[in-house]
Write a protein that holds these residues in place. Structure first.
Motif, PDB file in Angstrom:
ATOM      1  N   ILE A  14      47.599  52.795  -7.843  1.00 23.96           N
ATOM      2  CA  ILE A  14      47.921  51.530  -8.732  1.00 23.96           C
ATOM      3  C   ILE A  14      49.227  51.287  -9.062  1.00 23.96           C
ATOM      4  CG2 ILE A  14      47.550  50.867 -10.980  1.00 23.96           C
ATOM      5  CD1 ILE A  14      44.932  52.352 -11.309  1.00 23.96           C
ATOM      6  N   ASP A  15      49.518  50.039  -8.855  1.00 28.65           N
ATOM      7  CA  ASP A  15      50.905  49.785  -9.153  1.00 28.65           C
ATOM      8  C   ASP A  15      51.070  49.715 -10.723  1.00 28.65           C
ATOM      9  OD1 ASP A  15      53.330  48.821  -9.458  1.00 28.65           O
ATOM     10  OD2 ASP A  15      53.055  46.878  -8.518  1.00 28.65           O
ATOM     11  N   ALA A  16      51.794  50.694 -11.082  1.00 25.83           N
ATOM     12  CA  ALA A  16      52.084  50.916 -12.600  1.00 25.83           C
ATOM     13  C   ALA A  16      53.530  50.613 -12.957  1.00 25.83           C
ATOM     14  CB  ALA A  16      51.600  52.300 -13.275  1.00 25.83           C
ATOM     15  N   GLY A  17      54.137  50.055 -12.308  1.00 26.07           N
ATOM     16  CA  GLY A  17      55.526  49.520 -12.537  1.00 26.07           C
ATOM     17  C   GLY A  17      56.702  50.529 -12.032  1.00 26.07           C
ATOM     18  N   ASN A  36      39.949  58.733 -12.732  1.00 28.65           N
ATOM     19  CA  ASN A  36      41.289  58.572 -11.718  1.00 28.65           C
ATOM     20  C   ASN A  36      42.103  57.220 -11.748  1.00 28.65           C
ATOM     21  OD1 ASN A  36      41.303  61.180 -10.004  1.00 28.65           O
ATOM     22  ND2 ASN A  36      39.297  60.845 -10.008  1.00 28.65           N
ATOM     23  N   ASP A  37      41.370  56.235 -12.147  1.00 28.05           N
ATOM     24  CA  ASP A  37      42.279  54.945 -12.392  1.00 28.05           C
ATOM     25  C   ASP A  37      43.408  54.918 -13.398  1.00 28.05           C
ATOM     26  OD1 ASP A  37      41.063  53.434 -10.261  1.00 28.05           O
ATOM     27  OD2 ASP A  37      39.636  52.835 -11.805  1.00 28.05           O
ATOM     28  N   ILE A  38      43.049  55.844 -14.382  1.00 28.77           N
ATOM     29  CA  ILE A  38      43.977  55.957 -15.871  1.00 28.77           C
ATOM     30  C   ILE A  38      44.900  57.079 -15.445  1.00 28.77           C
ATOM     31  CG2 ILE A  38      44.017  56.444 -18.072  1.00 28.77           C
ATOM     32  CD1 ILE A  38      42.590  53.836 -17.377  1.00 28.77           C
ATOM     33  N   LEU A  39      44.406  58.131 -14.661  1.00 25.34           N
ATOM     34  CA  LEU A  39      45.492  58.971 -14.371  1.00 25.34           C
ATOM     35  C   LEU A  39      46.548  58.356 -13.247  1.00 25.34           C
ATOM     36  CD1 LEU A  39      43.594  62.360 -13.627  1.00 25.34           C
ATOM     37  CD2 LEU A  39      44.942  62.042 -15.727  1.00 25.34           C
ATOM     38  N   ALA A  40      46.028  57.729 -12.493  1.00 25.66           N
ATOM     39  CA  ALA A  40      47.030  56.978 -11.510  1.00 25.66           C
ATOM     40  C   ALA A  40      47.941  55.718 -12.220  1.00 25.66           C
ATOM     41  CB  ALA A  40      46.239  56.343 -10.558  1.00 25.66           C
ATOM     42  N   ASP A  97      49.036  55.859 -14.964  1.00 28.35           N
ATOM     43  CA  ASP A  97      50.130  56.542 -16.096  1.00 28.35           C
ATOM     44  C   ASP A  97      51.005  57.663 -15.379  1.00 28.35           C
ATOM     45  OD1 ASP A  97      49.135  54.705 -17.758  1.00 28.35           O
ATOM     46  OD2 ASP A  97      48.857  56.304 -19.410  1.00 28.35           O
ATOM     47  N   GLY A  98      50.297  58.208 -14.276  1.00 29.48           N
ATOM     48  CA  GLY A  98      51.203  59.321 -13.856  1.00 29.48           C
ATOM     49  C   GLY A  98      52.079  59.047 -12.936  1.00 29.48           C
ATOM     50  N   GLU A  99      52.990  59.886 -12.294  1.00 29.88           N
ATOM     51  CA  GLU A  99      54.065  59.638 -11.412  1.00 29.88           C
ATOM     52  C   GLU A  99      54.112  60.800 -10.340  1.00 29.88           C
ATOM     53  OE1 GLU A  99      57.874  58.087 -13.245  1.00 29.88           O
ATOM     54  OE2 GLU A  99      57.128  59.420 -14.761  1.00 29.88           O
ATOM     55  N   LYS A 100      54.703  60.721  -9.167  1.00 24.09           N
ATOM     56  CA  LYS A 100      54.604  61.570  -8.105  1.00 24.09           C
ATOM     57  C   LYS A 100      53.055  62.120  -7.769  1.00 24.09           C
ATOM     58  CE  LYS A 100      58.841  63.538  -9.774  1.00 24.09           C
ATOM     59  NZ  LYS A 100      59.503  64.877 -10.256  1.00 24.09           N
ATOM     60  N   LEU A 101      52.292  60.789  -7.666  1.00 25.07           N
ATOM     61  CA  LEU A 101      51.150  61.035  -7.536  1.00 25.07           C
ATOM     62  C   LEU A 101      50.693  61.490  -5.959  1.00 25.07           C
ATOM     63  CD1 LEU A 101      49.901  57.778  -8.603  1.00 25.07           C
ATOM     64  CD2 LEU A 101      50.074  59.505  -9.972  1.00 25.07           C
ATOM     65  N   LYS A 102      49.953  62.503  -6.067  1.00 27.40           N
ATOM     66  CA  LYS A 102      49.086  63.185  -4.707  1.00 27.40           C
ATOM     67  C   LYS A 102      47.749  63.077  -4.784  1.00 27.40           C
ATOM     68  CE  LYS A 102      53.072  66.145  -3.885  1.00 27.40           C
ATOM     69  NZ  LYS A 102      53.820  67.384  -3.494  1.00 27.40           N
ATOM     70  N   TYR A 103      46.912  62.675  -3.593  1.00 32.01           N
ATOM     71  CA  TYR A 103      45.632  62.608  -3.522  1.00 32.01           C
ATOM     72  C   TYR A 103      45.052  63.635  -2.830  1.00 32.01           C
ATOM     73  CZ  TYR A 103      46.283  58.102  -5.966  1.00 32.01           C
ATOM     74  OH  TYR A 103      46.564  56.979  -6.711  1.00 32.01           O
ATOM     75  N   ARG A 104      43.837  63.885  -3.018  1.00 29.37           N
ATOM     76  CA  ARG A 104      43.115  64.679  -2.221  1.00 29.37           C
ATOM     77  C   ARG A 104      42.979  63.995  -0.631  1.00 29.37           C
ATOM     78  NH1 ARG A 104      36.985  65.370  -3.771  1.00 29.37           N
ATOM     79  NH2 ARG A 104      38.150  66.934  -5.318  1.00 29.37           N
ATOM     80  N   SER A 105      43.262  65.040   0.143  1.00 27.93           N
ATOM     81  CA  SER A 105      43.226  64.666   1.596  1.00 27.93           C
ATOM     82  C   SER A 105      42.133  63.727   2.105  1.00 27.93           C
ATOM     83  CB  SER A 105      43.148  65.818   2.683  1.00 27.93           C
ATOM     84  OG  SER A 105      43.262  65.389   3.978  1.00 27.93           O
ATOM     85  N   GLY A 106      42.340  62.535   2.573  1.00 31.01           N
ATOM     86  CA  GLY A 106      41.291  61.602   3.038  1.00 31.01           C
ATOM     87  C   GLY A 106      40.752  60.850   1.766  1.00 31.01           C
ATOM     88  N   ASN A 144      41.635  58.007  -1.247  1.00 28.64           N
ATOM     89  CA  ASN A 144      42.769  57.096  -1.950  1.00 28.64           C
ATOM     90  C   ASN A 144      42.499  57.177  -3.522  1.00 28.64           C
ATOM     91  OD1 ASN A 144      44.107  56.131   0.086  1.00 28.64           O
ATOM     92  ND2 ASN A 144      42.495  54.676   0.792  1.00 28.64           N
ATOM     93  N   CYS A 145      41.647  57.824  -4.027  1.00 28.64           N
ATOM     94  CA  CYS A 145      41.163  57.968  -5.318  1.00 28.64           C
ATOM     95  C   CYS A 145      41.146  59.142  -6.186  1.00 28.64           C
ATOM     96  CB  CYS A 145      39.651  57.645  -5.657  1.00 28.64           C
ATOM     97  SG  CYS A 145      39.028  55.888  -5.123  1.00 28.64           S
ATOM     98  N   VAL A 146      40.949  60.305  -5.670  1.00 27.96           N
ATOM     99  CA  VAL A 146      40.908  61.711  -6.350  1.00 27.96           C
ATOM    100  C   VAL A 146      42.455  62.188  -6.072  1.00 27.96           C
ATOM    101  CG1 VAL A 146      39.846  64.001  -6.297  1.00 27.96           C
ATOM    102  CG2 VAL A 146      38.448  61.984  -5.568  1.00 27.96           C
ATOM    103  N   LEU A 147      42.946  62.246  -7.470  1.00 28.26           N
ATOM    104  CA  LEU A 147      44.288  62.721  -7.639  1.00 28.26           C
ATOM    105  C   LEU A 147      44.089  64.449  -7.566  1.00 28.26           C
ATOM    106  CD1 LEU A 147      45.809  60.231 -10.233  1.00 28.26           C
ATOM    107  CD2 LEU A 147      46.938  60.774  -8.187  1.00 28.26           C
ATOM    108  N   VAL A 148      44.939  65.098  -6.916  1.00 26.68           N
ATOM    109  CA  VAL A 148      45.187  66.375  -7.064  1.00 26.68           C
ATOM    110  C   VAL A 148      46.374  66.812  -7.732  1.00 26.68           C
ATOM    111  CG1 VAL A 148      43.852  66.743  -5.175  1.00 26.68           C
ATOM    112  CG2 VAL A 148      46.196  66.566  -4.862  1.00 26.68           C
TER     113      VAL A 148
END
Length: 238
Positions: free
Chosen positions: A8-11, A102-106, A108-117, A119-123
């Motif tokens: 998500i583009d959160a600015g 995951n939408d809400i974490l993405a 507001d979060g920064e330095k987002l890293k996703y599960r391999s493969g 585009n949704c699940v943040l790790v």
């Protein structure tokens, strides 16, 4: 597009709106002033500081009607749908292939890293928590360190009128980004289903913003608050 959500583009990494920057009680903020974020799609919860914005905050809170809490009889989390379902109608971020959490974490979060493969699940991510002023380095292995707060708690909604709603409307308020804030887990646990008269964020500088968001949710869903809660809300912005 249903096939999975892009980050998500959160600015970007800086603050948005007129009140990004340092909070009044210390710590940086990447949150957007709720007055500039009426849909809840921008990052976090920024401080309301200017006299003009404080006056606008009071006007918003004054519009919220009051009544006493109804009974909690019949309340169950499942009455608001499956937790973090992507199928809510007529709210931002729904039907994008990612669950609401995951939408809400993405958002507001920064330095987002996703599960391999995925585009949704943040790790992992970095979160500037508005409720405590902490910077939290979050990982999925310790998922409960960050919880998603329903700013206007679902049990509170139920007692103030949501018990009479359709199920689809309850699913909306449970997944609406306007009503969701990723925050320090222990702070969220201490809140329970309290209104502003009995619980406010530990970080004093964010309290006016918090009660404005509470009011924004109440007004969007035509819900009242208790008279003590409304008095507490007005007090935080004066």
């Amino acid at each position: 597009m249903i096939g999975g959500c892009a980050p998500i583009d959160a600015g970007g990494s800086g603050g948005g709106g007129s009140d990004g920057g340092a909070r009044g009680d210390g710590g940086g903020s990447t949150g957007v002033n709720p007055l500039d974020n009426p849909k809840g799609t921008e990052r976090g919860l920024g401080v309301i500081k200017s006299a003009k914005d404080l006056a606008e905050a009071i006007k918003i809170i004054e519009k919220v009607p009051t009544k006493g809490r109804g009974p909690k009889t019949g309340y169950d989390r499942d009455e608001f749908g499956y937790a973090w379902a992507d199928n809510a109608e007529e709210i931002p971020l729904a039907h994008n292939g990612c669950d609401t959490r995951n939408d809400i974490l993405a958002r507001d979060g920064e330095k987002l890293k996703y599960r391999s493969g995925s585009n949704c699940v943040l790790v992992s991510m970095t979160l500037d928590d508005p409720y405590t002023s902490k910077t939290i380095e979050w990982t999925k292995q310790d998922a409960s360190e960050v919880q998603i707060d329903h700013v206007m708690p679902l049990s509170y909604d139920w007692q103030m009128g949501a018990s009479r709603w359709s199920r689809s409307k309850r699913v909306q308020i449970a997944n609406d980004p306007l009503n969701l804030m990723p925050v320090d887990g222990s702070a969220n646990s201490s809140k329970g289903d309290s209104g502003p008269a009995t619980w406010l964020p530990p970080a004093k500088g964010i309290r006016c913003s918090y009660v404005v968001r509470f009011a924004q949710v109440a007004l969007k869903y035509d819900l009242p608050v208790t008279a003590p809660d409304k008095d507490a809300m007005l007090t935080q912005c004066r």
